[in-house]
Scaffold this motif. Structure first.
Motif, PDB file in Angstrom:
ATOM      1  N   ALA A  79       0.666  -1.229   0.054  1.00  0.00           N
ATOM      2  CA  ALA A  79      -0.017   0.088  -0.001  1.00  0.00           C
ATOM      3  C   ALA A  79       0.807   1.342   0.018  1.00  0.00           C
ATOM      4  CB  ALA A  79      -1.156   0.060   1.251  1.00  0.00           C
ATOM      5  N   ALA A  80       2.100   1.188   0.293  1.00  0.00           N
ATOM      6  CA  ALA A  80       3.270   2.323   0.166  1.00  0.00           C
ATOM      7  C   ALA A  80       3.556   2.550  -1.164  1.00  0.00           C
ATOM      8  CB  ALA A  80       4.089   2.304   1.259  1.00  0.00           C
ATOM      9  N   CYS A  81       3.893   1.491  -1.944  1.00  0.00           N
ATOM     10  CA  CYS A  81       4.764   1.786  -3.212  1.00  0.00           C
ATOM     11  C   CYS A  81       4.215   1.032  -4.385  1.00  0.00           C
ATOM     12  CB  CYS A  81       6.219   1.437  -2.954  1.00  0.00           C
ATOM     13  SG  CYS A  81       6.582  -0.453  -2.976  1.00  0.00           S
ATOM     14  N   GLY A  82       3.032   0.222  -4.112  1.00  0.00           N
ATOM     15  CA  GLY A  82       2.458  -0.540  -5.172  1.00  0.00           C
ATOM     16  C   GLY A  82       3.218  -1.938  -5.628  1.00  0.00           C
ATOM     17  N   HIS A  83       4.335  -2.403  -4.810  1.00  0.00           N
ATOM     18  CA  HIS A  83       4.842  -3.478  -5.176  1.00  0.00           C
ATOM     19  C   HIS A  83       4.050  -4.837  -5.054  1.00  0.00           C
ATOM     20  CE1 HIS A  83       7.134  -7.182  -3.932  1.00  0.00           C
ATOM     21  NE2 HIS A  83       8.044  -6.845  -4.945  1.00  0.00           N
ATOM     22  N   VAL A  84       3.803  -5.629  -6.080  1.00  0.00           N
ATOM     23  CA  VAL A  84       3.118  -6.773  -6.099  1.00  0.00           C
ATOM     24  C   VAL A  84       3.926  -7.801  -5.931  1.00  0.00           C
ATOM     25  CG1 VAL A  84       1.424  -8.304  -7.375  1.00  0.00           C
ATOM     26  CG2 VAL A  84       1.074  -5.847  -7.918  1.00  0.00           C
ATOM     27  N   GLY A  85       3.816  -8.517  -4.718  1.00  0.00           N
ATOM     28  CA  GLY A  85       4.385  -9.820  -4.486  1.00  0.00           C
ATOM     29  C   GLY A  85       3.370 -11.029  -3.878  1.00  0.00           C
ATOM     30  N   PRO A 128       4.742  -1.364   5.881  1.00  0.00           N
ATOM     31  CA  PRO A 128       4.094  -2.551   6.727  1.00  0.00           C
ATOM     32  C   PRO A 128       2.665  -2.968   6.151  1.00  0.00           C
ATOM     33  CG  PRO A 128       3.763  -0.328   7.576  1.00  0.00           C
ATOM     34  CD  PRO A 128       4.657  -0.079   6.425  1.00  0.00           C
ATOM     35  N   ILE A 129       1.916  -2.023   5.278  1.00  0.00           N
ATOM     36  CA  ILE A 129       0.755  -2.626   4.722  1.00  0.00           C
ATOM     37  C   ILE A 129       0.587  -3.118   3.484  1.00  0.00           C
ATOM     38  CG2 ILE A 129      -1.719  -1.595   4.553  1.00  0.00           C
ATOM     39  CD1 ILE A 129      -0.582  -1.346   7.438  1.00  0.00           C
ATOM     40  N   VAL A 130      -0.299  -4.109   3.299  1.00  0.00           N
ATOM     41  CA  VAL A 130      -0.373  -4.988   1.871  1.00  0.00           C
ATOM     42  C   VAL A 130      -1.874  -4.895   1.824  1.00  0.00           C
ATOM     43  CG1 VAL A 130       1.656  -6.088   1.553  1.00  0.00           C
ATOM     44  CG2 VAL A 130      -0.230  -7.157   2.757  1.00  0.00           C
ATOM     45  N   TRP A 152      -3.677  -5.916   5.229  1.00  0.00           N
ATOM     46  CA  TRP A 152      -2.904  -6.545   6.404  1.00  0.00           C
ATOM     47  C   TRP A 152      -1.691  -5.596   6.801  1.00  0.00           C
ATOM     48  CZ3 TRP A 152      -3.448 -10.718   9.618  1.00  0.00           C
ATOM     49  CH2 TRP A 152      -2.135 -11.009  10.386  1.00  0.00           C
ATOM     50  N   ASP A 153      -1.469  -5.395   8.118  1.00  0.00           N
ATOM     51  CA  ASP A 153      -0.681  -4.739   8.682  1.00  0.00           C
ATOM     52  C   ASP A 153       0.598  -5.777   9.498  1.00  0.00           C
ATOM     53  OD1 ASP A 153       1.071  -3.314  10.482  1.00  0.00           O
ATOM     54  OD2 ASP A 153      -0.482  -2.023  10.965  1.00  0.00           O
TER      55      ASP A 153
END
Length: 117
Positions: free
Chosen positions: A35-41, A61-63, A74-75
């Motif tokens: 949620a901070a940078c958009g990285h998809v993992g 910390p947040i996705v 999720w945190d």
């Protein structure tokens, strides 16, 4: 206003699949979007657990789930879901036609046995 300082609603997703799995010809079970940078993992049930690795490397910390029809956050810091559901820059999930696990053609036949629990 997102309601959380670690969320940037303007950051677009990095793609339609796990960045690291795509780079290494790997596969994933489900996807998570930072949620901070958009990285998809890939999720923690996936063999490589790249979403958690991204958190450990960056401290983001947040996705959010990057699965169609899911909008939960999720945190990692609190190891719990968030009570807020801010709207992030679209798309909110991988394409509906993209299978989970995925991507098509790279998931082993015995994928269930390879999941992490």
């Amino acid at each position: 206003m997102t309601g959380h300082p670690a969320i940037d609603p303007t950051a677009p997703p990095s793609g339609t699949g796990c960045v690291e799995c795509e780079a290494t010809n790997g596969w994933w079970f489900h996807l998570r979007r930072c949620a901070a940078c958009g990285h998809v993992g890939c999720c923690d049930s996936s063999p490589s657990q790249h979403a958690t690795a991204h958190y450990r490397t960056t401290g983001h910390p947040i996705v959010q789930s990057f699965e169609p029809g899911e909008d939960w956050f999720w945190d990692f810091t609190n190891e719990d879901t968030l009570d807020i559901t801010p709207e992030l820059t679209p798309p909110a999930s991988h394409p509906a036609g993209q299978p989970a696990p995925g991507p098509a053609g790279r998931v082993p036949q015995d994928w269930v046995r390879k999941l992490r629990r």
